[in-house]
Design an enzyme around this catalytic site. Structure first.
Site, PDB file in Angstrom:
ATOM      1  N   SER A  76       0.685  -1.012  -0.005  1.00  0.00           N
ATOM      2  CA  SER A  76      -0.128  -0.023  -0.091  1.00  0.00           C
ATOM      3  C   SER A  76       0.825   1.283  -0.081  1.00  0.00           C
ATOM      4  O   SER A  76       1.763   1.356  -0.850  1.00  0.00           O
ATOM      5  CB  SER A  76      -1.100  -0.131   0.939  1.00  0.00           C
ATOM      6  OG  SER A  76      -1.906   1.063   1.181  1.00  0.00           O
ATOM      7  N   HIS A 187      -8.508   1.169  -1.318  1.00  0.00           N
ATOM      8  CA  HIS A 187      -8.283   0.265  -2.422  1.00  0.00           C
ATOM      9  C   HIS A 187      -9.565  -0.259  -3.188  1.00  0.00           C
ATOM     10  O   HIS A 187      -9.687  -1.217  -3.391  1.00  0.00           O
ATOM     11  CB  HIS A 187      -7.532  -0.878  -2.097  1.00  0.00           C
ATOM     12  CG  HIS A 187      -6.190  -0.551  -1.470  1.00  0.00           C
ATOM     13  ND1 HIS A 187      -5.060   0.248  -2.119  1.00  0.00           N
ATOM     14  CD2 HIS A 187      -5.920  -0.643  -0.203  1.00  0.00           C
ATOM     15  CE1 HIS A 187      -4.110   0.388  -1.205  1.00  0.00           C
ATOM     16  NE2 HIS A 187      -4.257  -0.218  -0.070  1.00  0.00           N
TER      17      HIS A 187
END
Length: 298
Positions: A76, A187
């Site tokens: 991430s 996401h």
């Protein structure tokens, strides 16, 4: 978080102090003393983990490994840490990006509240179908956010659709589902407004070609130039973190030893579940760093 490193190393303290000056507030105090609930907000967590990672990496390079790692990757927002480590951008630019990333994601989450859940014991194909079924029922959003390792996948979406998805998953025989303590649907398509704002911030940064391969979460491929890096970091906000495939690609390219620069060992555990033939080490404390240093010297 990081206090034992800062107490033991002037170099680490200097990195935290540099971050304090750049941000205009005492991030170091928040990391070392809390309060934990403030530290755990997205806008603070991401800069805190970024500064910790770069500080520990600099200490490692100064005292143990003077060269860069052969391969780099970040989970991430950790991709920004990896890009700074690969000297694709400066520490200051990386910190500004991480801070802005946290800000725009938090704003997107307030505009369109969502949630995330870790689903254990199911493969990605079956879980993706469950997400699609839940979306059909609500007209909302539910997607795979993180493919972390075999048997551990995180889903993300609006709250009603996430709730339907967890019910469907349990009906399908999923043994365990853990709701994450977040109020955003990271996401996922719900982060599209954040992606637009973040793309504008990325356009202002001068990215250089990384000195070592940095494997992207979205493409699982090494990021080679500014165009690829900006596309990766923008798309990552709304696309799946393909961590399993990224690690597999690194191993296929020759990676055999992984060192985690973070205050825990989450990624080390994931990597061992992806491929138990490789070694992992989490530099989650100063004693762990000393142990590595002594092993290398011996």
């Amino acid at each position: 978080m990081g206090r034992d490193f800062a107490d033991a190393s002037p170099l680490v303290r200097a990195v935290f102090e540099e971050a304090d000056d750049l941000l205009g507030f005492r991030l170091s105090r928040l990391c070392f003393e809390g309060p934990e609930d403030v530290l755990n907000t997205t806008i603070h967590t991401q800069p805190a983990l970024y500064v910790y990672g770069i500080a520990v990496l600099r200490l490692l390079q100064a005292e143990v490994f003077p060269t860069l790692p052969d391969f780099l990757a970040g989970h991430s927002f950790g991709e920004i840490t990896a890009l700074v480590a690969a000297e694709s951008l400066s520490f200051a630019d990386g910190l500004r990006l991480v801070r802005e990333r946290g800000r725009v994601m938090q704003a997107a989450g307030q505009a369109a509240p969502g949630g995330m859940a870790a689903v254990l014991g199911i493969d990605a194909v079956a879980l993706r179908e469950i997400c699609t079924m839940a979306e059909r029922q609500t007209g909302g959003t539910l997607v795979i956010a993180n493919d972390n390792c075999p048997g551990q996948i995180v889903i993300s979406g609006d709250l009603p659709t996430l709730e339907i998805g967890t019910v469907l998953a349990k009906t399908a025989g999923v043994r365990r589902i853990v709701r994450l303590a977040v109020s955003i649907a990271a996401h996922s398509p719900l982060m599209q407004p954040a992606a637009v704002d973040f793309a504008a911030a990325l356009a202002e940064v001068d990215f250089k070609p990384p000195l070592r391969p940095v494997y992207g979460n979205v493409t699982t491929e090494p990021l080679t130039d500014a165009v690829a890096i900006r596309a990766e970091l923008t798309q990552q906000l709304t696309h799946t973190v393909r961590w399993t495939e990224s690690v597999q690609r690194m191993i296929a390219d020759g990676a055999a030893h992984f060192i985690e620069f973070g205050p825990g060992d989450v990624l080390s555990k994931l990597i061992r579940r992806i491929d138990d033939s490789v070694s992992t080490l989490a530099l989650s404390s100063y004693p762990a760093f000393l142990s590595l240093s002594q092993t290398i010297q011996e």
